[in-house]
Motif scaffolding. Structure first.
Motif, short mmCIF file in Angstrom:
data_model
loop_
_atom_site.label_atom_id
_atom_site.label_comp_id
_atom_site.label_asym_id
_atom_site.label_seq_id
_atom_site.Cartn_x
_atom_site.Cartn_y
_atom_site.Cartn_z
N PHE A 8 9.40 1.09 8.04
CA PHE A 8 8.64 -0.13 7.78
C PHE A 8 8.53 -0.38 6.28
O PHE A 8 8.77 -1.49 5.79
CB PHE A 8 7.24 -0.06 8.41
N ASN A 9 8.18 0.65 5.53
CA ASN A 9 8.02 0.50 4.08
C ASN A 9 9.33 0.19 3.38
O ASN A 9 9.37 -0.64 2.47
CB ASN A 9 7.37 1.74 3.48
N TYR A 11 12.01 -1.31 4.68
CA TYR A 11 12.41 -2.68 5.03
C TYR A 11 11.56 -3.71 4.27
O TYR A 11 12.08 -4.65 3.68
CB TYR A 11 12.28 -2.92 6.54
N ARG A 12 10.26 -3.49 4.25
CA ARG A 12 9.34 -4.42 3.56
C ARG A 12 9.69 -4.50 2.08
O ARG A 12 9.78 -5.59 1.50
CB ARG A 12 7.90 -3.95 3.76
N SER A 13 9.92 -3.36 1.46
CA SER A 13 10.25 -3.32 0.04
C SER A 13 11.58 -4.03 -0.25
O SER A 13 11.68 -4.85 -1.17
CB SER A 13 10.32 -1.86 -0.43
N ASN A 16 11.12 -7.84 0.32
CA ASN A 16 10.27 -8.44 -0.72
C ASN A 16 11.06 -8.61 -2.02
O ASN A 16 10.92 -9.63 -2.70
CB ASN A 16 9.02 -7.60 -0.96
N SER A 56 -4.91 -10.33 11.25
CA SER A 56 -3.52 -10.09 11.60
C SER A 56 -3.35 -9.82 13.10
O SER A 56 -2.40 -10.29 13.72
CB SER A 56 -2.97 -8.92 10.80
N CYS A 61 0.46 -10.70 14.45
CA CYS A 61 1.54 -10.38 13.50
C CYS A 61 1.61 -8.86 13.35
O CYS A 61 0.83 -8.27 12.60
CB CYS A 61 1.27 -11.05 12.15
N ASP A 63 3.81 -6.90 11.94
CA ASP A 63 4.11 -6.45 10.57
C ASP A 63 2.84 -6.46 9.72
O ASP A 63 2.60 -5.53 8.95
CB ASP A 63 5.16 -7.34 9.91
N CYS A 64 2.06 -7.50 9.86
CA CYS A 64 0.82 -7.61 9.09
C CYS A 64 -0.18 -6.54 9.52
O CYS A 64 -0.86 -5.94 8.69
CB CYS A 64 0.21 -8.99 9.25
N GLN A 66 0.56 -3.61 10.73
CA GLN A 66 1.02 -2.35 10.17
C GLN A 66 0.67 -2.25 8.69
O GLN A 66 0.22 -1.20 8.22
CB GLN A 66 2.53 -2.20 10.37
N TYR A 67 0.89 -3.33 7.96
CA TYR A 67 0.57 -3.33 6.53
C TYR A 67 -0.91 -3.02 6.32
O TYR A 67 -1.27 -2.18 5.48
CB TYR A 67 0.95 -4.67 5.89
#
Length: 116
Positions: A8-9, A11-13, A16, A56, A61, A63-64, A66-67
Motif C-alpha cells: 500500500f505504501n 503504491y501510494r508513494s 503520488n 473515509s 474509500c 485506500d483512505c 488504510q491511510y
C-alpha cells in the motif's frame, strides 16, 4: 513490515510522485491543503486522524481508510479506540459500511504485525 502495508505504501508513494510531477497547480494545492488540515491545531492529530477514518469509512474509500488507520496507529490510537471509531462510522454510514469495516480490521491487524 507486513507485505500488505508495504504494498500500500509503495503504491501510494509511486502514484503520488507521478501525480505531483504533472505540475498541476490545483492538484498540488489540494495535496497541500490535505497535509495541512491534518497537522496539529485546535484538535490533536490523533483526533483528526480518527475523524478522517470515520469520514473515509462512511464514504467507502478503502485506500483512505488504510491511510487513516496507519496515521492513527502512528499517533498512538489503540485497537479499542479504533473499534469505537469504526462503530461510529458504521452507525453514521449504515450497514453498507460493514464490508469496509472488515477490510479495516484486516489492515489494522497487518499494522499491528508491523509494529510488533
Amino acid at each position: 513490515m507486513h507485505k500488505k502495508v508495504q504494498e500500500f505504501n509503495d503504491y501510494r508513494s509511486k502514484m503520488n510522485k507521478k501525480i505531483l510531477a504533472s505540475d498541476n497547480k490545483v492538484i498540488k494545492r489540494i495535496f497541500n491543503l490535505d497535509t495541512n488540515a491534518f497537522k496539529e491545531g485546535h484538535l490533536p492529530v490523533k483526533t483528526k486522524e480518527l475523524l478522517g477514518l470515520v469520514a473515509s469509512a462512511v464514504l467507502r474509500c478503502d485506500d483512505c481508510v488504510q491511510y487513516h488507520l496507519e496515521a492513527a496507529k502512528e499517533n498512538g490510537v489503540t485497537t479499542a479506540e479504533m473499534m469505537e471509531t469504526m462503530s461510529i462510522a458504521n452507525l453514521v454510514g449504515g450497514t453498507i459500511v460493514i464490508p469496509h469495516l472488515r477490510k479495516a480490521i484486516e489492515y489494522w491487524e497487518a499494522l499491528e504485525e508491523t509494529t510488533e
